[in-house]
Design a protein around this motif. Structure first.
Motif, PDB file in Angstrom:
ATOM      1  N   MET A  65       0.810  -1.216   0.000  1.00 15.48           N
ATOM      2  CA  MET A  65       0.000   0.000   0.000  1.00 15.48           C
ATOM      3  C   MET A  65       0.845   1.269   0.000  1.00 15.48           C
ATOM      4  SD  MET A  65      -3.272  -0.230  -0.250  1.00 15.48           S
ATOM      5  CE  MET A  65      -3.873   1.273   0.518  1.00 15.48           C
ATOM      6  N   ASP A  66       2.020   1.208   0.595  1.00 15.24           N
ATOM      7  CA  ASP A  66       2.891   2.378   0.643  1.00 15.24           C
ATOM      8  C   ASP A  66       3.949   2.345  -0.451  1.00 15.24           C
ATOM      9  OD1 ASP A  66       1.541   3.435   2.863  1.00 15.24           O
ATOM     10  OD2 ASP A  66       2.706   2.191   4.228  1.00 15.24           O
ATOM     11  N   GLY A  67       3.661   1.587  -1.512  1.00 16.59           N
ATOM     12  CA  GLY A  67       4.577   1.528  -2.633  1.00 16.59           C
ATOM     13  C   GLY A  67       5.739   0.582  -2.387  1.00 16.59           C
ATOM     14  N   THR A  68       6.762   0.731  -3.200  1.00 16.93           N
ATOM     15  CA  THR A  68       7.945  -0.123  -3.127  1.00 16.93           C
ATOM     16  C   THR A  68       9.167   0.728  -2.791  1.00 16.93           C
ATOM     17  OG1 THR A  68       8.446   0.157  -5.482  1.00 16.93           O
ATOM     18  CG2 THR A  68       6.928  -1.618  -4.884  1.00 16.93           C
ATOM     19  N   THR A  69      10.300   0.075  -2.666  1.00 15.92           N
ATOM     20  CA  THR A  69      11.534   0.803  -2.371  1.00 15.92           C
ATOM     21  C   THR A  69      11.834   1.834  -3.450  1.00 15.92           C
ATOM     22  OG1 THR A  69      12.449  -1.112  -1.204  1.00 15.92           O
ATOM     23  CG2 THR A  69      14.004   0.567  -1.952  1.00 15.92           C
ATOM     24  N   ASP A  70      11.610   1.455  -4.707  1.00 17.24           N
ATOM     25  CA  ASP A  70      11.920   2.354  -5.821  1.00 17.24           C
ATOM     26  C   ASP A  70      10.776   3.300  -6.164  1.00 17.24           C
ATOM     27  OD1 ASP A  70      14.474   1.297  -6.189  1.00 17.24           O
ATOM     28  OD2 ASP A  70      13.713  -0.329  -7.446  1.00 17.24           O
ATOM     29  N   LEU A  71       9.564   2.969  -5.714  1.00 15.95           N
ATOM     30  CA  LEU A  71       8.419   3.829  -5.996  1.00 15.95           C
ATOM     31  C   LEU A  71       7.552   3.929  -4.739  1.00 15.95           C
ATOM     32  CD1 LEU A  71       6.296   3.717  -9.286  1.00 15.95           C
ATOM     33  CD2 LEU A  71       5.501   4.714  -7.152  1.00 15.95           C
ATOM     34  N   PRO A  72       8.028   4.690  -3.749  1.00 11.67           N
ATOM     35  CA  PRO A  72       7.241   4.837  -2.519  1.00 11.67           C
ATOM     36  C   PRO A  72       6.028   5.737  -2.728  1.00 11.67           C
ATOM     37  CG  PRO A  72       9.205   6.202  -2.434  1.00 11.67           C
ATOM     38  CD  PRO A  72       9.318   5.387  -3.690  1.00 11.67           C
ATOM     39  N   ILE A  73       4.951   5.413  -2.031  1.00 10.92           N
ATOM     40  CA  ILE A  73       3.724   6.206  -2.073  1.00 10.92           C
ATOM     41  C   ILE A  73       3.495   6.808  -0.695  1.00 10.92           C
ATOM     42  CG2 ILE A  73       1.229   6.186  -2.442  1.00 10.92           C
ATOM     43  CD1 ILE A  73       1.597   3.732  -4.219  1.00 10.92           C
ATOM     44  N   THR A  74       3.341   8.113  -0.648  1.00  3.83           N
ATOM     45  CA  THR A  74       2.989   8.799   0.594  1.00  3.83           C
ATOM     46  C   THR A  74       1.538   9.234   0.496  1.00  3.83           C
ATOM     47  OG1 THR A  74       5.251   9.601   0.918  1.00  3.83           O
ATOM     48  CG2 THR A  74       3.494  10.743   2.112  1.00  3.83           C
ATOM     49  N   TRP A  75       0.717   8.777   1.446  1.00  4.99           N
ATOM     50  CA  TRP A  75      -0.710   9.074   1.439  1.00  4.99           C
ATOM     51  C   TRP A  75      -1.013  10.265   2.349  1.00  4.99           C
ATOM     52  CZ3 TRP A  75      -3.642   6.465  -1.976  1.00  4.99           C
ATOM     53  CH2 TRP A  75      -3.186   5.223  -2.433  1.00  4.99           C
ATOM     54  N   ASP A  76      -1.821  11.169   1.857  1.00  2.00           N
ATOM     55  CA  ASP A  76      -2.364  12.257   2.662  1.00  2.00           C
ATOM     56  C   ASP A  76      -3.860  11.991   2.780  1.00  2.00           C
ATOM     57  OD1 ASP A  76      -3.427  14.570   3.721  1.00  2.00           O
ATOM     58  OD2 ASP A  76      -2.258  15.930   2.462  1.00  2.00           O
ATOM     59  N   LEU A  77      -4.291  11.536   3.944  1.00  6.75           N
ATOM     60  CA  LEU A  77      -5.677  11.111   4.119  1.00  6.75           C
ATOM     61  C   LEU A  77      -6.547  12.178   4.770  1.00  6.75           C
ATOM     62  CD1 LEU A  77      -5.065   7.414   5.231  1.00  6.75           C
ATOM     63  CD2 LEU A  77      -5.410   8.334   2.923  1.00  6.75           C
ATOM     64  N   ALA A  78      -6.095  13.420   4.720  1.00  9.01           N
ATOM     65  CA  ALA A  78      -6.869  14.503   5.328  1.00  9.01           C
ATOM     66  C   ALA A  78      -8.002  14.982   4.426  1.00  9.01           C
ATOM     67  CB  ALA A  78      -5.952  15.682   5.656  1.00  9.01           C
ATOM     68  N   GLY A  79      -7.995  14.581   3.155  1.00 12.24           N
ATOM     69  CA  GLY A  79      -8.962  15.124   2.212  1.00 12.24           C
ATOM     70  C   GLY A  79     -10.316  14.458   2.219  1.00 12.24           C
ATOM     71  N   ALA A  80     -10.398  13.196   2.649  1.00 15.57           N
ATOM     72  CA  ALA A  80     -11.668  12.471   2.644  1.00 15.57           C
ATOM     73  C   ALA A  80     -11.580  11.333   3.646  1.00 15.57           C
ATOM     74  CB  ALA A  80     -11.975  11.920   1.244  1.00 15.57           C
ATOM     75  N   PRO A  81     -12.693  10.991   4.320  1.00 17.05           N
ATOM     76  CA  PRO A  81     -12.677   9.871   5.269  1.00 17.05           C
ATOM     77  C   PRO A  81     -12.260   8.581   4.566  1.00 17.05           C
ATOM     78  CG  PRO A  81     -14.706  11.156   5.468  1.00 17.05           C
ATOM     79  CD  PRO A  81     -14.013  11.648   4.234  1.00 17.05           C
ATOM     80  N   ASP A  82     -11.482   7.752   5.259  1.00 16.56           N
ATOM     81  CA  ASP A  82     -10.992   6.508   4.667  1.00 16.56           C
ATOM     82  C   ASP A  82     -12.058   5.419   4.798  1.00 16.56           C
ATOM     83  OD1 ASP A  82      -8.973   5.283   3.210  1.00 16.56           O
ATOM     84  OD2 ASP A  82      -8.016   4.422   4.980  1.00 16.56           O
TER      85      ASP A  82
END
Length: 229
Positions: A65-82
């Protein structure tokens, strides 16, 4: 026979997604079949027809869910309820970038059956199941859910702003930060009964970029998409 993705691999994959999205949308508007079933080929089973080879929870655990070592994903969850549909859309988005960051798609593609409807999976992902690439994509990227539009009791559209400023193919050496880095992407989610007898939110269509929602969300996305690694 394996298919290879070269330097234009990301464009080819994106074109396939767009082509299928347009095709499904067009087919959904046709009046040729009053029963409304013409868009589903006879060989394509519904999401509830086939028992899965693993459980949904097992598939979720395999998904980075947070991506891979070479393609990390940073989530900002302040915009909508999860909510359930937002979380399901986030999984579907993470899957696409996981696949494009890999040199071998064959062990990744089957996970898509637990994230996308059967029709969409068969049209978009199944034909590319054995793809290999010597030029995968690398990150980082940042993603923020910025809206949820309900279109029925069992359907919703989840809108993301994705900062792709530093996203590029591995063969690009010292790439410049993208000028237009904030991208509005939308995932049409459906709550359907699956092979395990339970209902799950699955992605049924992807708009990347979503030009129709650019006017509503574009300015907010552009303002937000200014991250630094």
């Amino acid at each position: 026979m394996r298919s290879d993705v070269g330097s234009s691999g990301l464009k080819v994959f994106a074109a396939a997604v767009v082509a299928v999205t347009v095709g499904l949308a067009t087919a959904g508007c046709t009046n040729d079949d009053p029963g409304g079933d013409a868009t589903v080929p006879p060989s394509v089973a519904s999401s509830s027809a086939v028992a899965p080879s693993m459980t949904f929870e097992e598939a979720y655990r395999k998904l980075p869910m947070d991506g891979t070592t070479d393609l990390p994903i940073t989530w900002d969850l302040a915009g909508a309820p999860d909510t359930d549909e937002v979380l399901a859309a986030r999984r579907s988005l993470a899957f696409i970038y996981w696949q494009m960051s890999s040199s071998d798609w064959s062990p990744i593609t089957p996970i898509g059956r637990f994230l996308y409807t059967e029709e969409y999976f068969e049209k978009v992902f199944a034909p590319l199941a054995n793809t290999t690439s010597d030029n995968p994509s690398i990150g980082p990227i940042w993603v923020k859910p910025i809206g949820v539009e309900g279109t029925g009791a069992d359907q919703a559209t989840v809108i993301f702003c994705t900062d792709l400023g530093y996203w590029h193919e591995v063969e690009q050496k010292n790439p410049k930060v993208r000028t237009k880095r904030g991208t509005v992407q939308s995932y049409v989610m459906k709550n359907v009964e699956s092979g395990d007898g339970e209902r799950h939110w699955l992605a049924d269509r992807v708009f990347d970029p979503d030009v129709d929602r650019q006017a509503k969300y574009g300015a907010e996305c552009t303002k937000w998409a200014l991250h630094q690694p």
